[in-house]
Design a protein around this motif. Structure first.
Motif, PDB file in Angstrom:
ATOM      1  N   ARG A   1       0.827  -1.143  -0.060  1.00 17.04           N
ATOM      2  CA  ARG A   1       0.111   0.217   0.093  1.00 17.04           C
ATOM      3  C   ARG A   1       1.075   1.178   0.111  1.00 17.04           C
ATOM      4  O   ARG A   1       0.031   2.519  -0.498  1.00 17.04           O
TER       5      ARG A   1
ATOM      6  N   SER B   1       0.558   2.237  -7.148  1.00 19.00           N
ATOM      7  CA  SER B   1      -0.962   2.487  -6.932  1.00 19.00           C
ATOM      8  C   SER B   1      -1.066   2.456  -5.511  1.00 19.00           C
ATOM      9  O   SER B   1      -2.536   2.863  -5.595  1.00 19.00           O
TER      10      SER B   1
ATOM     11  N   ASN C   1      -2.605   0.148  -4.146  1.00 20.59           N
ATOM     12  CA  ASN C   1      -3.978  -0.638  -3.756  1.00 20.59           C
ATOM     13  C   ASN C   1      -2.725  -2.210  -3.198  1.00 20.59           C
ATOM     14  O   ASN C   1      -1.823  -2.606  -3.780  1.00 20.59           O
TER      15      ASN C   1
ATOM     16  N   ASN D   1      -1.331  -4.383  -8.885  1.00 22.95           N
ATOM     17  CA  ASN D   1      -0.042  -3.442  -8.339  1.00 22.95           C
ATOM     18  C   ASN D   1       1.038  -4.588  -7.165  1.00 22.95           C
ATOM     19  O   ASN D   1       2.150  -4.335  -6.974  1.00 22.95           O
TER      20      ASN D   1
ATOM     21  N   VAL E   1     -12.493  -5.511   0.354  1.00 29.00           N
ATOM     22  CA  VAL E   1     -11.961  -4.389  -0.032  1.00 29.00           C
ATOM     23  C   VAL E   1     -11.628  -3.188   1.521  1.00 29.00           C
ATOM     24  O   VAL E   1     -10.737  -2.041   1.401  1.00 29.00           O
TER      25      VAL E   1
ATOM     26  N   ARG F   1      -8.063  -0.779   5.003  1.00 28.81           N
ATOM     27  CA  ARG F   1      -7.793  -0.228   3.413  1.00 28.81           C
ATOM     28  C   ARG F   1      -6.833  -1.780   3.093  1.00 28.81           C
ATOM     29  O   ARG F   1      -6.451  -1.843   3.195  1.00 28.81           O
TER      30      ARG F   1
ATOM     31  N   GLY G   1      -7.602  -4.258  -0.962  1.00 25.90           N
ATOM     32  CA  GLY G   1      -7.375  -4.517  -2.336  1.00 25.90           C
ATOM     33  C   GLY G   1      -9.377  -4.160  -2.944  1.00 25.90           C
ATOM     34  O   GLY G   1     -10.304  -3.506  -2.164  1.00 25.90           O
ATOM     35  N   LYS G   2      -9.210  -4.282  -4.758  1.00 25.76           N
ATOM     36  CA  LYS G   2     -10.448  -3.799  -5.165  1.00 25.76           C
ATOM     37  C   LYS G   2     -11.909  -4.790  -4.998  1.00 25.76           C
ATOM     38  O   LYS G   2     -12.694  -4.638  -5.869  1.00 25.76           O
TER      39      LYS G   2
ATOM     40  N   THR H   1     -14.811   0.523  -6.469  1.00 22.13           N
ATOM     41  CA  THR H   1     -13.630   0.381  -6.222  1.00 22.13           C
ATOM     42  C   THR H   1     -12.538   0.436  -7.635  1.00 22.13           C
ATOM     43  O   THR H   1     -11.534   0.546  -7.523  1.00 22.13           O
ATOM     44  N   HIS H   2     -13.144   0.378  -9.082  1.00 21.55           N
ATOM     45  CA  HIS H   2     -12.747   0.970  -9.856  1.00 21.55           C
ATOM     46  C   HIS H   2     -12.895   1.959 -10.530  1.00 21.55           C
ATOM     47  O   HIS H   2     -12.383   2.224 -11.346  1.00 21.55           O
TER      48      HIS H   2
END
Length: 226
Positions: free
Chosen positions: A48, A52, A54, A59, A115, A123, A125-126, A198-199
């Motif tokens: 993180r 990016s 993410n 990433n 997420v 914090r 991912g997507k 998320t994107h």
């Protein structure tokens, strides 16, 4: 199926069994176990703080390499599958929610955990890999279709985020075309909306033409130039 059936009636349960709540909480907790952050601790890195920012497979690949990213994806897919399987296996019989509904609710809870992971400061991912893991248990037929769509868009554009969003948006259409029941259709709609959310950063960068590309994945572009 008429188009109006795309939005199925949503029944409100009059009472929720304690075991149902426990299964959803467990699914969220399992989803909160981030593959990239767990493996990153073994390597002494927090992705993180890199690339990016993410905590996802893309990433992880860009900042740590293929082997690390593969481990991340295996964990993130596995936890989605585990959350869905546990819900199907231990859903209370005779509850207001069907066994199938338990599975899809647990799957969505696991994606939410990925997420916004409680173990990692919310914090994460997507959610795409965890979603795929849950679908492998709940709706395995959909996975090859989504992977095919994802791969075609990636090869045509080179954009991983765009490929993921388009694959996710195809999920409700696939559910509608296959006459899915209410639990599956609601899951498809909400999961697609969450993946788009998320994107949102990827989509904003696409509009600004600043999104990173996997140039090597753009086979169609390379064929045109050769």
């Amino acid at each position: 199926m008429p188009f109006a059936a795309l939005i199925p009636p949503l029944s409100v349960a009059t009472a929720v069994a304690p075991l149902s709540v426990l299964l959803l909480v467990a699914a969220y907790a399992i989803g909160s176990l981030s593959g990239s952050l767990l493996l990153g601790k073994l390597r002494g890195v927090d992705i993180r703080q890199q690339g990016s920012g993410n905590a996802g497979g893309t990433n992880a690949f860009r900042t740590q390499g293929l082997r690390f990213a593969f481990g991340v994806v295996v964990i993130d897919i596995g936890k989605g599958a585990l959350a869905a399987w546990l819900a199907l296996r231990y859903a209370p019989v005779g509850a207001d929610w069907s066994v199938t509904a338990h599975g899809y609710l647990a799957a969505f809870a696991a994606v939410l955990g990925h997420v916004w992971p409680i173990w990692h400061g919310f914090r994460g991912g997507k959610g795409a890999a965890t979603l795929v893991g849950a679908l492998l248990v709940l709706w395995p037929f959909a996975v090859p279709v989504l992977v095919l769509i994802w791969g075609v868009v990636l090869l045509a554009s080179g954009y991983v985020g765009l490929a993921t969003v388009i694959a996710a948006l195809s999920l409700p259409l696939l559910a509608w075309l296959s006459d899915a029941g209410a639990p599956r259709l609601w899951f498809a709609l909400t999961a697609a909306a969450l993946i788009v959310f998320t994107h949102r950063g990827n989509l904003a960068r696409l509009r600004a033409r600043t999104e990173s590309r996997f140039a090597r994945a753009r086979l169609l572009h390379r064929w045109r130039r050769s």
